[in-house]
Design an enzyme around this catalytic site. Structure first.
Site, short mmCIF file in Angstrom:
data_model
loop_
_atom_site.label_atom_id
_atom_site.label_comp_id
_atom_site.label_asym_id
_atom_site.label_seq_id
_atom_site.Cartn_x
_atom_site.Cartn_y
_atom_site.Cartn_z
N ASN A 9 0.85 -1.19 0.00
CA ASN A 9 0.00 0.00 0.00
C ASN A 9 0.88 1.24 0.00
O ASN A 9 1.49 1.59 1.01
CB ASN A 9 -0.91 -0.01 1.24
CG ASN A 9 -1.77 1.24 1.33
OD1 ASN A 9 -1.98 1.94 0.34
ND2 ASN A 9 -2.27 1.53 2.53
N TRP A 10 0.93 1.92 -1.14
CA TRP A 10 1.80 3.09 -1.27
C TRP A 10 1.21 4.34 -0.63
O TRP A 10 1.89 5.36 -0.51
CB TRP A 10 2.07 3.36 -2.75
CG TRP A 10 3.04 2.39 -3.36
CD1 TRP A 10 3.51 1.24 -2.80
CD2 TRP A 10 3.64 2.48 -4.65
NE1 TRP A 10 4.38 0.61 -3.66
CE2 TRP A 10 4.48 1.34 -4.80
CE3 TRP A 10 3.56 3.40 -5.69
CZ2 TRP A 10 5.23 1.12 -5.96
CZ3 TRP A 10 4.31 3.18 -6.85
CH2 TRP A 10 5.13 2.06 -6.98
N SER A 211 3.82 -2.00 9.90
CA SER A 211 5.29 -1.93 9.91
C SER A 211 5.96 -3.27 9.62
O SER A 211 7.01 -3.58 10.17
CB SER A 211 5.79 -1.35 11.24
OG SER A 211 5.35 -0.02 11.41
N GLY A 232 3.30 -1.27 4.22
CA GLY A 232 3.25 0.17 4.00
C GLY A 232 4.57 0.72 3.51
O GLY A 232 4.93 0.58 2.35
N GLY A 233 5.33 1.36 4.41
CA GLY A 233 6.55 2.05 4.02
C GLY A 233 7.54 1.20 3.26
O GLY A 233 8.18 1.65 2.30
#
Length: 249
Positions: A9-10, A211, A232-233
């Site tokens: 998920n950007w 995370s 995510g990141g």
């Protein structure tokens, strides 16, 4: 046997150049055969991604959708539009949508129905805040969010859902639920689903979000009820995301 799913998920990040880099990197071999991989970029990049990912293992997802198919909804995107760009998965009820844009459990249900009606696979996102966890309310909160959708669906519709558990306190903070904490919640979700259908519970794909990175993915994915990750990141770093996908083998 549940096929693992790794979804990146950007959020409101990325670029046309990053799309190109992912397309080139994932055109290479070296990934597990039994693995689904999806990139979920912002809407403007769906067209570029559809072309750049052609011939690779990368599928496409979207970050949300409007509950209706068309009309006077400036700034919104419908499921039918997403289908035209090869989108297969769509996030529903991400914690940022719930918190920042005031999406309620009812909104989440409506979006789930909209996705199902056009053949998209909803990735239902659920999770508790730090205050709710500290109060001992984790399972109560998570099962309320799950139940508000799953209990209202037809049996055939439930089979099309993916659920992502994302403890809100672990999203973008660098903190991660321990494998044991994540497994406990996943097992509770699966047990809840067994109340509808034991076969459904056995085949339901459950993702961990919060995370996940190249360093902790293997340990999280080794848990018996974790079938993949909503990343995510780390999904914005080509090599890190590739390494996470390798960990799912």
């Amino acid at each position: 046997m549940r096929t693992p799913l790794i979804a990146g998920n950007w959020k409101m990040n990325g670029s046309a150049e990053l799309i190109r880099q992912f397309g080139e990197r994932f055109a290479q071999a070296g990934l597990p055969e039994a693995l689904d991989i999806t990139i979920i970029p912002p809407f403007p990049y769906l067209d570029a991604a559809q072309h750049a990912f052609e011939g690779t293992r990368l599928g496409l997802g979207a970050q949300t959708l409007n509950p209706v198919h068309s009309g006077a909804h400036t700034g919104e995107v419908s499921g039918q539009m997403l289908k035209e760009f090869g989108v297969c998965y769509v996030l529903i009820g991400h914690s940022e949508r719930r918190q920042l844009y005031r999406e309620t459990d009812d909104h989440v249900y409506d979006r789930t129905q909209a996705a199902l009606s056009v053949g998209l696979t909803p990735v239902l996102c659920v999770g508790e805040t730090l205050e709710e966890r500290d109060a001992g309310d984790t399972m109560q909160v998570v099962l309320r969010q799950v139940g508000h959708v799953m209990a209202r669906l037809e049996p055939a519709q439930r089979q099309q859902i993916v659920i992502a558990y994302e403890p809100v306190w672990a999203i973008g903070t660098g903190r991660t639920a321990s494998p044991e904490q994540a497994q406990e919640v996943m097992a509770g979700i699966r047990e809840y689903q067994a109340g509808f259908d034991t076969q459904l519970a056995a085949q339901l794909r459950l993702l961990y979000g919060g995370s996940m990175n190249a360093g902790n993915a293997a340990e999280l994915l080794a848990q018996p009820d974790i079938d993949g990750g909503l990343v995510g990141g780390a999904s914005l770093k080509v090599d890190d995301f590739y390494a996470i996908c390798q960990s799912a083998g």
